[in-house]
Design an enzyme around this catalytic site. Structure first.
Site, short mmCIF file in Angstrom:
data_model
loop_
_atom_site.label_atom_id
_atom_site.label_comp_id
_atom_site.label_asym_id
_atom_site.label_seq_id
_atom_site.Cartn_x
_atom_site.Cartn_y
_atom_site.Cartn_z
CB SER A 123 24.94 112.44 102.46
OG SER A 123 25.72 112.02 103.56
CE LYS A 156 24.58 108.71 97.23
NZ LYS A 156 25.76 108.99 98.03
CG HIS A 181 24.25 113.38 98.21
ND1 HIS A 181 23.04 112.81 97.87
CD2 HIS A 181 24.77 112.59 99.17
CE1 HIS A 181 22.84 111.73 98.60
NE2 HIS A 181 23.88 111.56 99.40
C1 PLP Z 1 26.60 107.95 98.63
C2 PLP Z 1 27.90 108.61 98.96
C3 PLP Z 1 29.11 108.00 98.66
C4 PLP Z 1 29.17 106.60 98.11
O1 PLP Z 1 28.75 106.52 96.80
P1 PLP Z 1 28.28 105.11 96.19
O2 PLP Z 1 28.47 105.28 94.74
O3 PLP Z 1 26.87 104.90 96.62
O4 PLP Z 1 29.20 104.08 96.78
C5 PLP Z 1 30.27 108.70 98.91
N1 PLP Z 1 30.25 109.94 99.44
C6 PLP Z 1 29.10 110.55 99.77
C7 PLP Z 1 29.13 111.92 100.35
C8 PLP Z 1 27.88 109.90 99.55
O5 PLP Z 1 26.75 110.50 99.89
#
Ligand code: PLP
Length: 406
Positions: free
Chosen positions: A188, A247, A216
């Site tokens: 990320s 996302k 992602h």
């Molecule tokens: C954003 C993210 C999460 C968490 O996801 P949410 O649905 O926002 O709680 C988990 N793992 C990674 C790699 C992320 O970038």
């Protein structure tokens, strides 16, 4: 000591740490969005080109998703009223899980309240203290928290280093505990892709459980956005696939895909599933509509990648360090602009904002000391004019602050 700390000393240690952040120039105030999450929107009263959201496909305000949310609210109300295992499982929750499982080509799926809950709840419930977790050093915080909660022994391998991962697997192969290897599909902070296929082969060789966090990559990589596991044709070798609905999918939630037994086990044992209320029906309906869009509007994903390629090339041509020298090289719509010093990065981010571009500064401890960066995320909905204007702003702010010569 500040006056607040003097009045009520119980939390003075927090104040001291905040003072330290202020000292380093990395204390931040939350920016508040005045309108909708969009390529151009208004934060704190300032109109900006938005390069900071995870709204990869512009689904946060897609009309079909809005309609689905409203229709579900009218029909089923605003809340589910209980955790899934007591009285809070609605047909729409089951429908979403079946939809995701079919989309991903796996037996079954369980949806959690967030991606964070999916990771932390899964890792902590499928392993115990006799077991081992092998984790990439740049894996997401929710994996790290889940690993700690499981009490399993944690072994961290160097970023994307297959040989190091194998060495760690060899070290523990004669131990009685189970082994779980975890990688992010897309990292990320750097936007590079995890070597899912090679790590999956290692897991086959050593009998380890293979888990991928595709937060992602969901909606971004693979056929119609099926994720990194699909991208690497590794569906049969990955035991636990985590994705997010927060996302690219545009709403909120996380999911785990895998065998029927894995999902039934998580229904019985994953603590966020057992002890936290299920999604409002509107969220489940929104996500169902989003998967329809992934299946029916693949041109969005194509636009996302076209925009990404253009933006990266232009940043590189302008002389920015977009990763690859001292940091991993981005291969996805997440493009970091490496600056190094934390304070300088935060100043640069503020100057960009004042000049009309929203791009988040990220410093230690989110990224290693000395690797502070501006992190940008492209979406399918940015127009070429908006991207060009953002690039011009990057160049002029960089010249003004001495980051770029000439
Ligand atoms: C954003 C993210 C999460 C968490 O996801 P949410 O649905 O926002 O709680 C988990 N793992 C990674 C790699 C992320 O970038």
């Amino acid at each position: 000591m500040t006056t607040a700390a003097a009045k009520r000393p119980q939390l003075a240690h927090l104040t001291a740490q905040l003072d330290d952040l202020r000292e380093r120039g990395t204390f931040f105030k939350l920016r508040v969005l005045d309108d909708q999450q969009a390529p151009v929107c208004t934060y704190d009263g300032k109109r900006v080109i938005n390069l900071a959201s995870n709204n990869y496909l512009g689904l946060c305000n897609h009309p079909k998703l809005e309609e689905a949310a409203i229709a579900a609210t009218k029909k089923y109300g605003v809340g589910s009223g209980a955790v899934r295992t007591i009285a809070g499982t609605m047909h729409i929750h089951m429908e979403l899980e079946e939809k995701i499982a079919a989309f991903k080509g796996v037996e079954a799926c369980v949806v959690f309240q967030s991606g964070f809950a999916a990771n932390a709840g899964t890792v902590s419930s499928i392993l115990g203290k006799e077991d081992f977790i092998l984790s990439d050093e740049l894996n997401h915080a929710s994996i790290i928290d889940g690993a700690r909660l499981s009490k399993a022994k944690i072994k961290v391998f160097r970023h994307k280093d297959i040989a190091h991962a194998e060495q760690l697997l060899q070290e523990v192969q004669n131990e009685p505990g189970r082994k779980l290897l975890i990688t992010d599909g897309v990292f990320s902070m750097d936007g590079d892709i995890g070597p899912v296929d090679k790590l999956a082969d290692l897991c086959e060789k050593y009998g380890a459980i293979m888990m991928v966090d595709d937060a992602h990559a969901s909606g971004v990589l693979g056929r119609n956005g099926r994720g990194s596991v699909d991208h690497f044709h590794a569906t049969d070798k990955v035991d636990v696939q985590v994705g997010t609905l927060s996302k690219a999918i545009g709403a909120l939630g996380g999911y785990v895909c895998g065998s029927r037994d894995l999902i039934d086990y998580l229904y019985h044992r994953a603590r966020p599933f057992l002890f936290s209320t299920s999604h409002p029906p509107s969220v489940a309906a929104t996500c169902i509509a989003a998967f329809d869009i992934l299946e029916n509007e693949p041109d969005r994903i194509q636009r996302l990648w076209d925009n990404t390629a253009y933006f990266k090339q232009q940043l590189t041509d302008a002389g920015f360090d977009v990763g690859g020298n001292t940091t991993p090289k981005s291969e996805t719509p997440i493009t970091p602009i490496i600056i190094g010093d934390g304070r300088r990065t935060m100043d640069f981010s503020r100057a960009l904002f004042d000049a009309g571009v929203m791009a988040t500064g990220i410093a230690f401890p989110t990224v290693p000391e000395g690797k502070a960066r501006i992190r940008t995320i492209m979406t399918s909905e940015h127009t070429r004019e908006q991207i060009d204007q953002a690039l011009e702003t990057f160049r002029s702010v960089a010249r003004k602050t001495g980051l770029l010569q000439s």
